[in-house]
Design an enzyme around this catalytic site. Structure first.
Site, PDB file in Angstrom:
ATOM      1  N   GLY A  11      -6.794  67.693 -35.831  1.00  0.00           N
ATOM      2  CA  GLY A  11      -6.145  66.856 -36.854  1.00  0.00           C
ATOM      3  C   GLY A  11      -4.856  66.262 -36.315  1.00  0.00           C
ATOM      4  O   GLY A  11      -4.787  65.827 -35.161  1.00  0.00           O
ATOM      5  N   ILE A  13      -1.755  67.584 -35.626  1.00  0.00           N
ATOM      6  CA  ILE A  13      -1.085  68.266 -34.505  1.00  0.00           C
ATOM      7  C   ILE A  13      -2.016  68.293 -33.289  1.00  0.00           C
ATOM      8  O   ILE A  13      -1.608  67.980 -32.170  1.00  0.00           O
ATOM      9  CB  ILE A  13      -0.663  69.707 -34.897  1.00  0.00           C
ATOM     10  CG1 ILE A  13       0.337  69.663 -36.059  1.00  0.00           C
ATOM     11  CG2 ILE A  13      -0.070  70.444 -33.701  1.00  0.00           C
ATOM     12  CD1 ILE A  13       0.759  71.025 -36.592  1.00  0.00           C
ATOM     13  N   ASP A  34     -13.421  70.738 -33.363  1.00  0.00           N
ATOM     14  CA  ASP A  34     -13.069  70.499 -34.771  1.00  0.00           C
ATOM     15  C   ASP A  34     -14.363  70.327 -35.535  1.00  0.00           C
ATOM     16  O   ASP A  34     -15.261  69.606 -35.092  1.00  0.00           O
ATOM     17  CB  ASP A  34     -12.174  69.251 -34.915  1.00  0.00           C
ATOM     18  CG  ASP A  34     -11.488  69.198 -36.289  1.00  0.00           C
ATOM     19  OD1 ASP A  34     -12.206  69.223 -37.312  1.00  0.00           O
ATOM     20  OD2 ASP A  34     -10.259  69.139 -36.325  1.00  0.00           O
ATOM     21  N   ARG A  95       4.302  77.913 -47.863  1.00  0.00           N
ATOM     22  CA  ARG A  95       3.302  78.049 -46.792  1.00  0.00           C
ATOM     23  C   ARG A  95       2.336  79.198 -47.106  1.00  0.00           C
ATOM     24  O   ARG A  95       1.166  79.153 -46.757  1.00  0.00           O
ATOM     25  CB  ARG A  95       4.008  78.310 -45.460  1.00  0.00           C
ATOM     26  CG  ARG A  95       4.870  77.134 -44.990  1.00  0.00           C
ATOM     27  CD  ARG A  95       5.637  77.502 -43.735  1.00  0.00           C
ATOM     28  NE  ARG A  95       6.432  76.412 -43.209  1.00  0.00           N
ATOM     29  CZ  ARG A  95       7.699  76.156 -43.562  1.00  0.00           C
ATOM     30  NH1 ARG A  95       8.294  76.889 -44.471  1.00  0.00           N
ATOM     31  NH2 ARG A  95       8.353  75.156 -43.000  1.00  0.00           N
ATOM     32  N   ASN A 102      -6.747  79.276 -45.390  1.00  0.00           N
ATOM     33  CA  ASN A 102      -6.594  79.293 -43.928  1.00  0.00           C
ATOM     34  C   ASN A 102      -7.085  80.582 -43.280  1.00  0.00           C
ATOM     35  O   ASN A 102      -7.449  80.585 -42.100  1.00  0.00           O
ATOM     36  CB  ASN A 102      -5.142  78.984 -43.544  1.00  0.00           C
ATOM     37  CG  ASN A 102      -4.863  77.481 -43.653  1.00  0.00           C
ATOM     38  OD1 ASN A 102      -5.781  76.688 -43.876  1.00  0.00           O
ATOM     39  ND2 ASN A 102      -3.607  77.085 -43.505  1.00  0.00           N
ATOM     40  N   ILE A 125      -0.696  77.941 -34.360  1.00  0.00           N
ATOM     41  CA  ILE A 125       0.253  77.082 -35.078  1.00  0.00           C
ATOM     42  C   ILE A 125       0.005  77.070 -36.587  1.00  0.00           C
ATOM     43  O   ILE A 125       0.884  76.776 -37.384  1.00  0.00           O
ATOM     44  CB  ILE A 125       0.169  75.627 -34.528  1.00  0.00           C
ATOM     45  CG1 ILE A 125       0.441  75.597 -33.019  1.00  0.00           C
ATOM     46  CG2 ILE A 125       1.130  74.702 -35.250  1.00  0.00           C
ATOM     47  CD1 ILE A 125       0.463  74.208 -32.401  1.00  0.00           C
ATOM     48  N   HIS A 182       8.293  82.303 -40.434  1.00  0.00           N
ATOM     49  CA  HIS A 182       8.297  80.837 -40.597  1.00  0.00           C
ATOM     50  C   HIS A 182       8.041  80.512 -42.068  1.00  0.00           C
ATOM     51  O   HIS A 182       6.967  80.102 -42.462  1.00  0.00           O
ATOM     52  CB  HIS A 182       7.210  80.232 -39.712  1.00  0.00           C
ATOM     53  CG  HIS A 182       7.147  78.733 -39.788  1.00  0.00           C
ATOM     54  ND1 HIS A 182       8.216  77.931 -39.487  1.00  0.00           N
ATOM     55  CD2 HIS A 182       6.133  77.894 -40.122  1.00  0.00           C
ATOM     56  CE1 HIS A 182       7.865  76.655 -39.630  1.00  0.00           C
ATOM     57  NE2 HIS A 182       6.606  76.614 -40.031  1.00  0.00           N
TER      58      HIS A 182
HETATM   59  O1  TXD Z   1       5.676  75.275 -37.141  1.00  0.00           O
HETATM   60  C1  TXD Z   1       4.509  75.391 -37.413  1.00  0.00           C
HETATM   61  N1  TXD Z   1       3.832  76.452 -36.988  1.00  0.00           N
HETATM   62  C2  TXD Z   1       3.817  74.365 -38.192  1.00  0.00           C
HETATM   63  C3  TXD Z   1       2.523  74.680 -38.750  1.00  0.00           C
HETATM   64  C4  TXD Z   1       4.378  73.081 -38.402  1.00  0.00           C
HETATM   65  C5  TXD Z   1       3.668  72.116 -39.067  1.00  0.00           C
HETATM   66  C6  TXD Z   1       2.334  72.336 -39.597  1.00  0.00           C
HETATM   67  N2  TXD Z   1       1.865  73.659 -39.457  1.00  0.00           N
HETATM   68  C7  TXD Z   1       0.509  74.019 -39.855  1.00  0.00           C
HETATM   69  O2  TXD Z   1      -0.401  73.651 -38.816  1.00  0.00           O
HETATM   70  C8  TXD Z   1      -0.052  73.332 -41.078  1.00  0.00           C
HETATM   71  O3  TXD Z   1       0.458  73.916 -42.256  1.00  0.00           O
HETATM   72  C9  TXD Z   1      -1.542  73.576 -40.891  1.00  0.00           C
HETATM   73  O4  TXD Z   1      -1.889  74.892 -41.332  1.00  0.00           O
HETATM   74  C10 TXD Z   1      -1.725  73.505 -39.359  1.00  0.00           C
HETATM   75  C11 TXD Z   1      -2.369  72.205 -38.873  1.00  0.00           C
HETATM   76  O5  TXD Z   1      -1.615  71.104 -39.312  1.00  0.00           O
HETATM   77  P1  TXD Z   1      -2.167  69.596 -39.129  1.00  0.00           P
HETATM   78  O6  TXD Z   1      -1.154  68.702 -39.711  1.00  0.00           O
HETATM   79  O7  TXD Z   1      -2.628  69.374 -37.738  1.00  0.00           O
HETATM   80  O8  TXD Z   1      -3.435  69.665 -40.109  1.00  0.00           O
HETATM   81  P2  TXD Z   1      -4.738  68.715 -40.134  1.00  0.00           P
HETATM   82  O9  TXD Z   1      -4.384  67.334 -39.725  1.00  0.00           O
HETATM   83  O10 TXD Z   1      -5.380  68.930 -41.457  1.00  0.00           O
HETATM   84  O11 TXD Z   1      -5.658  69.314 -38.989  1.00  0.00           O
HETATM   85  C12 TXD Z   1      -6.296  70.546 -39.097  1.00  0.00           C
HETATM   86  C13 TXD Z   1      -7.670  70.380 -38.498  1.00  0.00           C
HETATM   87  C14 TXD Z   1      -8.578  69.439 -39.294  1.00  0.00           C
HETATM   88  O12 TXD Z   1      -8.958  68.326 -38.507  1.00  0.00           O
HETATM   89  C15 TXD Z   1      -9.774  70.311 -39.679  1.00  0.00           C
HETATM   90  O13 TXD Z   1     -11.040  69.604 -39.672  1.00  0.00           O
HETATM   91  C16 TXD Z   1      -9.727  71.380 -38.607  1.00  0.00           C
HETATM   92  O14 TXD Z   1      -8.334  71.659 -38.451  1.00  0.00           O
HETATM   93  N3  TXD Z   1     -10.470  72.586 -38.951  1.00  0.00           N
HETATM   94  C17 TXD Z   1     -11.144  73.317 -38.056  1.00  0.00           C
HETATM   95  N4  TXD Z   1     -11.303  73.187 -36.721  1.00  0.00           N
HETATM   96  C18 TXD Z   1     -12.048  74.086 -36.086  1.00  0.00           C
HETATM   97  N5  TXD Z   1     -12.649  75.141 -36.713  1.00  0.00           N
HETATM   98  C19 TXD Z   1     -12.514  75.306 -38.056  1.00  0.00           C
HETATM   99  N6  TXD Z   1     -13.125  76.338 -38.664  1.00  0.00           N
HETATM  100  C20 TXD Z   1     -11.745  74.376 -38.786  1.00  0.00           C
HETATM  101  N7  TXD Z   1     -11.418  74.235 -40.093  1.00  0.00           N
HETATM  102  C21 TXD Z   1     -10.632  73.148 -40.189  1.00  0.00           C
END
Ligand code: TXD
Length: 318
Positions: A11, A13, A34, A95, A102, A125, A182
């Site tokens: 996604g 990140i 993904d 969060r 999650n 992350i 966090h």
């Molecule tokens: O400081 C920190 N650690 C953070 C954490 C700072 C900012 C955001 N942070 C967290 O990272 C946020 O709260 C989310 O839990 C994650 C990912 O954030 P992002 O903005 O990248 O989220 P997206 O754009 O929704 O991307 C997540 C992707 C998405 O494309 C889904 O289809 C995919 O994860 N996804 C999966 N991939 C593989 N396997 C499985 N099972 C799966 N489920 C969802």
């Protein structure tokens, strides 16, 4: 340079990670998984590969909806999980409210890592950060130090940025550290905040520093509200890459990291943000620093908040 790095979740990140890993030449091969249909991971990586002749890097990228693409990865960065979004009434969820959805995703992530790259060093992350790393450890049982969470580098960067902006100096002059979980209880460590090597108090008054520390604790939410959908993604990706570079190049760099504690700071068996020394072995050492009485009390409150969320994790059977 590593042979192979895997990214889980392509996604916001994950997308930045997949641009930067080949650009920075961190690994010969990059893999992205993904589950998003029809095949978002493949599409994103094809886009990056097609841009590589312009950006001038050689990319060997494998991507797909199934975890087999991760086969043999030496380092894995996990971003799979939903981000926060404002509720219909405009308020922000914590969060921790992301936990149940999650956790299910995290269990799939752990299964994939166990099957295809069980020896990898893992940087996670997804939120709620410390509790998700705790769940991964339950499932992966990795040697201590090989699994860690990224949050402290980002929270410390936010603190640094705000201090640099208020003091009117380069961000390169500022060192800042945020410890603890966090979440809303994270602890900006004023006693470790330096501007050109000097205590930050020599540049900013008490009220300004307090306001900056408060803004730091809420900085993730500030971005979520402004974006409308999704959360910060560039700065989290760069922060994780900073950790990845410390590991890949065996830098022995001290950075804030969510690490498994074994007695340090009086904590056992929890992942909490602490200063850790990062090198080829992952978190090679947890550094115990002295804190003021107030900082120590705030850290204890933050640890208690992490423990509470991890107790919830324990009630959800695998
Ligand atoms: O400081 C920190 N650690 C953070 C954490 C700072 C900012 C955001 N942070 C967290 O990272 C946020 O709260 C989310 O839990 C994650 C990912 O954030 P992002 O903005 O990248 O989220 P997206 O754009 O929704 O991307 C997540 C992707 C998405 O494309 C889904 O289809 C995919 O994860 N996804 C999966 N991939 C593989 N396997 C499985 N099972 C799966 N489920 C969802």
């Amino acid at each position: 340079m590593l042979e192979k790095i895997g990214v889980i979740g392509g996604g916001m990140i994950g997308g930045v990670l997949c641009q930067e890993i080949p650009r920075r030449q961190l690994a010969r091969k990059l893999a992205l998984v993904d589950i998003m249909p029809p095949d978002m991971a493949k599409g994103k990586c094809l886009d990056i590969a097609e841009g590589s002749p312009v950006a001038l890097f050689d990319a060997q990228i494998a991507a797909g909806k199934t975890y087999d693409v991760l086969e043999g990865a030496e380092l894995v960065i996990n971003t799979a999980g939903v981000p926060r979004k404002p509720k219909p009434d405009g308020s922000l969820p914590s969060r921790e409210e992301l936990l149940s959805v999650n956790l299910k995703i995290t269990d799939q992530v752990a299964e994939g890592i166990n099957k295809y790259c069980p020896k990898a060093v893992v940087i996670s992350i997804a939120n709620p950060l410390d509790a998700i790393v705790y769940r991964l450890q339950q499932k992966l049982s990795l040697p201590r130090g090989k699994l860690m969470g990224m949050a402290g580098v980002l929270d410390s960067a936010r603190y640094s940025y705000f201090v640099a902006e208020a003091a009117g100096v380069s961000v390169e002059n500022v060192q800042a550290l945020v410890l603890g979980g966090h979440g809303d209880t994270m602890v900006p460590i004023r006693s470790a905040c330096r501007v050109a090597g000097l205590p930050a108090e020599q540049f900013l008054d008490e009220a300004t520093l307090s306001a900056i520390e408060d803004r730091t604790r809420k900085a993730g939410g500030e971005v979520v509200k402004l974006l409308g959908t999704g959360s910060a993604f560039v700065s989290p990706a760069w922060s994780a890459l900073d950790m990845a570079e410390a590991i890949i190049f065996d830098k022995k760099k001290i950075m804030a990291v969510s690490a498994l504690l074994a007695g340090e700071y009086g904590v056992n068996d929890l992942f909490v943000g602490v200063p850790g020394l990062l090198g080829r072995g992952g978190v090679e050492k947890v550094i115990e620093i002295s804190l003021t009485t107030d900082e120590r009390a705030a850290l204890d409150r933050s640890i208690a908040a992490v423990r509470k969320t991890c107790e919830e994790v324990d009630t959800v059977s695998a």
